[in-house]
Design a protein around this motif. Structure first.
Motif, PDB file in Angstrom:
ATOM      1  N   VAL A 295       0.818  -1.212   0.000  1.00 36.71           N
ATOM      2  CA  VAL A 295       0.000   0.000   0.000  1.00 36.71           C
ATOM      3  C   VAL A 295       0.852   1.263   0.000  1.00 36.71           C
ATOM      4  CG1 VAL A 295      -1.609   1.351   1.400  1.00 36.71           C
ATOM      5  CG2 VAL A 295      -2.032  -1.075   1.016  1.00 36.71           C
ATOM      6  N   LEU A 296       1.906   1.265   0.796  1.00 32.90           N
ATOM      7  CA  LEU A 296       2.718   2.486   0.897  1.00 32.90           C
ATOM      8  C   LEU A 296       3.591   2.692  -0.328  1.00 32.90           C
ATOM      9  CD1 LEU A 296       3.529   2.335   4.696  1.00 32.90           C
ATOM     10  CD2 LEU A 296       2.125   4.041   3.510  1.00 32.90           C
ATOM     11  N   THR A 303      -1.803   6.613   5.664  1.00 30.67           N
ATOM     12  CA  THR A 303      -1.985   6.080   7.017  1.00 30.67           C
ATOM     13  C   THR A 303      -2.491   4.637   6.977  1.00 30.67           C
ATOM     14  OG1 THR A 303      -2.459   8.265   7.926  1.00 30.67           O
ATOM     15  CG2 THR A 303      -3.261   6.373   9.185  1.00 30.67           C
ATOM     16  N   ILE A 304      -1.846   3.794   7.759  1.00 27.13           N
ATOM     17  CA  ILE A 304      -2.267   2.402   7.931  1.00 27.13           C
ATOM     18  C   ILE A 304      -2.991   2.308   9.269  1.00 27.13           C
ATOM     19  CG2 ILE A 304      -1.547  -0.007   8.051  1.00 27.13           C
ATOM     20  CD1 ILE A 304      -0.810   1.345   5.394  1.00 27.13           C
ATOM     21  N   GLU A 349      -5.285  10.678   4.168  1.00 25.44           N
ATOM     22  CA  GLU A 349      -5.339   9.572   3.224  1.00 25.44           C
ATOM     23  C   GLU A 349      -5.031   8.242   3.910  1.00 25.44           C
ATOM     24  OE1 GLU A 349      -3.634   8.649  -1.274  1.00 25.44           O
ATOM     25  OE2 GLU A 349      -2.526   9.949   0.084  1.00 25.44           O
ATOM     26  N   SER A 350      -5.956   7.300   3.814  1.00 26.81           N
ATOM     27  CA  SER A 350      -5.753   5.957   4.368  1.00 26.81           C
ATOM     28  C   SER A 350      -6.286   4.934   3.375  1.00 26.81           C
ATOM     29  CB  SER A 350      -6.488   5.815   5.709  1.00 26.81           C
ATOM     30  OG  SER A 350      -6.345   4.491   6.211  1.00 26.81           O
ATOM     31  N   TRP A 351      -5.426   3.995   2.975  1.00 24.08           N
ATOM     32  CA  TRP A 351      -5.794   3.009   1.965  1.00 24.08           C
ATOM     33  C   TRP A 351      -5.865   1.589   2.518  1.00 24.08           C
ATOM     34  CZ3 TRP A 351      -6.973   3.867  -3.260  1.00 24.08           C
ATOM     35  CH2 TRP A 351      -6.907   5.209  -3.655  1.00 24.08           C
ATOM     36  N   LEU A 352      -5.529   1.421   3.797  1.00 23.33           N
ATOM     37  CA  LEU A 352      -5.540   0.072   4.376  1.00 23.33           C
ATOM     38  C   LEU A 352      -6.004   0.120   5.817  1.00 23.33           C
ATOM     39  CD1 LEU A 352      -4.789  -2.985   4.254  1.00 23.33           C
ATOM     40  CD2 LEU A 352      -2.488  -2.325   5.014  1.00 23.33           C
ATOM     41  N   ALA A 361      -9.008  -4.603   4.956  1.00 28.76           N
ATOM     42  CA  ALA A 361      -9.846  -3.931   3.971  1.00 28.76           C
ATOM     43  C   ALA A 361      -9.060  -2.821   3.299  1.00 28.76           C
ATOM     44  CB  ALA A 361     -11.097  -3.359   4.639  1.00 28.76           C
ATOM     45  N   MET A 362      -9.208  -2.716   1.977  1.00 29.25           N
ATOM     46  CA  MET A 362      -8.494  -1.712   1.209  1.00 29.25           C
ATOM     47  C   MET A 362      -9.473  -0.723   0.583  1.00 29.25           C
ATOM     48  SD  MET A 362      -5.576  -4.069  -0.609  1.00 29.25           S
ATOM     49  CE  MET A 362      -4.551  -2.629  -0.992  1.00 29.25           C
TER      50      MET A 362
END
Length: 509
Positions: A295-296, A303-304, A349-352, A361-362
């Motif tokens: 993800v990163l 942000t995770i 921003e958070s993708w995970l 969840a993504m």
């Protein structure tokens, strides 16, 4: 039905109950009659939410491999069709696929119901509900149960039709496409997994489809895959990536077959974990670290969001090694997912969003906790690294892991367990503040987390209150051998004062 306490069936954002006899002191409370009412209740609730008459709605119904699944699927279908709702019967399916039925062209259902109780014993079952917005939350379940309890439904003169549909074929093809496009192999685009041996352990749940509908079309050798046939007695092991026996089974399958990668799913495939070629487990902190790498790389600096019990080494890996932000939140996969959604809405921003249990969840996948999708993203990396002569574990070579890690669960005997448990946590804050080389961790959002800095401890502990039960879980980790025992000994001085906290074996440290 009027004297039944429907609230006992609520389990957070799901409905769960005992569907079959067979275990002492566990009477059946999730009967076919009640599930029929739950079908009517969901149909009515959905009609209200969409402001559409029930006879214009389409709902997909699926189930996992549980023994009670077929009967309860028929029961919930009876409830839905009595309101004129058209039902797509997709038979055995995965929970993530049921959500996808609401947004996939050719299905485009208004809602979906999955009959599952995840990794719980054979006698249990439950219902998970979806709309195009995603899985329902606690208030929605409460409203549906209230409608079932009221039992004020009007039957439609013409019942809805039931149509059998192959949802899993469509869902699997989406995963195949993700891997093909992700690897983007120049020499063999159609079969980017050719030359890789990958074994799957489905635990006799719903995950067997991943072998013949995903891996084999991509060219993978799946020799050695096991427990693919649905069997609601789960005769080989609990389908649960957190279970030691289950993880030992897939690890053994990988090493015995000299595989390049191993995959294990829970019963309804909303969770997954993996194993590297040496048989090393890639779950919990390692799985989070791997997904953070993916993800990163795609979304630098984002942000995770994880649950509260992740290791210190994982936080260091995410923030220092990968340049991301680690947001430790409360336990509960819906809590973690909702927090990631909230961060995005606030501009962060958070993708995970991922829990140590394997729920991940993504954002790119509708923030759906989907074990198969997470594994699919990892397989893209496996294929690329294989071409370089590397393994996926190389991606987390710098992840510092604890030498020791233990979890204890203390039962609260006080009737008002929430007030009691919160009181224990507040007193522990005072105690911890007085201890030399102990430091209360800031930005902790559940219970109390304490960093233990003395040379003989070099670790941390987290004491929290369970989300639903009169239990206080304690997680303790140390980077040195014997460190957990030293932390526990110091903590025992505090805990043994609380008579309504049953600490059991912990009191013998």
């Amino acid at each position: 039905m009027t004297d039944f306490n429907w609230t006992q069936l609520q389990n957070g954002s799901d409905i769960r109950g005992v569907a079959l006899k067979g275990i002492v002191n566990e009477p059946v409370n999730l009967t076919a009659e009640r599930v029929t009412l739950l079908g009517k209740a969901f149909g009515t609730w959905l009609s209200q939410q969409l402001d559409q008459p029930t006879d214009r709605l389409i709902v997909a119904v699926g189930r996992d491999s549980r023994l009670s699944g077929e009967a309860l699927s028929a029961a919930v279908t009876t409830g839905l069709t009595s309101l004129g709702i058209q039902v797509y019967d997709v038979a055995i399916a995965s929970t993530p696929a049921m959500f996808m039925s609401t947004i996939t062209e050719g299905f485009d259902c208004d809602g979906a119901i999955m009959l599952t109780a995840s990794h719980l014993p054979f006698n249990r079952n439950g219902l998970k509900f979806f709309t195009k917005k995603g899985g329902l939350d606690k208030p929605d379940i409460k409203a549906i149960l209230a409608l079932a309890a009221a039992n004020e439904f009007e039957a439609i003169a013409t019942p809805g039709n039931v149509t059998e549909r192959d949802l899993m074929a469509v869902y699997a093809e989406q995963l195949v496409k993700t891997i093909r496009e992700g690897v983007n192999a120049k020499t063999n685009f159609e079969q980017p997994l050719k030359g890789l041996k990958i074994v799957v352990d489905a635990g006799n749940g719903s995950g067997g489809f991943y072998v013949d509908r995903v891996l084999q079309p991509l060219g993978a050798d799946t020799t050695g895959s096991q427990f693919l046939e649905p069997d609601g007695m789960f005769p080989n092991h609990i389908p649960n990536p957190e279970n030691e026996t289950a993880m030992a089974a897939i690890s053994a399958a990988v090493t015995a077959n000299k595989a390049d990668f191993g995959i294990i799913f829970d019963t309804d495939v909303d969770r997954g974990a993996a194993v590297d070629p040496s048989g090393k487990e890639l779950n919990r902190n390692r799985l989070i670290a791997l997904m953070s790498v993916v993800v990163l790389r795609e979304h630098p600096g984002s942000t995770i969001v994880t649950d509260s019990i992740t290791s210190d080494g994982l936080a260091t890996f995410i923030e220092q090694d990968l340049g991301g932000v680690h947001f430790r939140y409360r336990r509960g996969y819906k809590n973690v997912i909702n927090q990631a959604i909230a961060l995005n809405e606030s501009g962060e921003e958070s993708w995970l969003a991922i829990e140590t249990s394997g729920h991940g969840a993504m954002k790119e996948n509708h923030f759906l906790d989907d074990g198969a999708y997470l594994i699919t993203k990892l397989l893209v990396e496996v294929a690329k690294l294989h071409e370089q002569g590397k393994t996926i574990t190389d991606l987390i070579a710098t992840l510092q892991e604890p030498v020791e890690s233990e979890e204890f669960r203390f039962k609260i005997t006080e009737s008002d367990f929430k007030t009691y448990g919160l009181g224990v946590i507040e007193k522990l804050k005072d105690f911890a503040a007085q201890q030399e080389n102990w430091q209360i961790v800031p930005k902790n959002r559940e219970g109390i987390r304490v960093s233990c800095k003395s040379s003989g401890q070099d670790g941390w502990f987290l004491l929290r209150l369970s989300l639903h039960d009169p239990v206080m879980p304690l997680n303790v980790e140390s980077n040195v051998k014997g460190g957990v025992e030293k932390i526990n000994s110091q903590l025992l001085e505090f805990l043994q004062k609380y008579e309504d906290l049953t600490i059991g074996e912990f009191g013998k440290v």
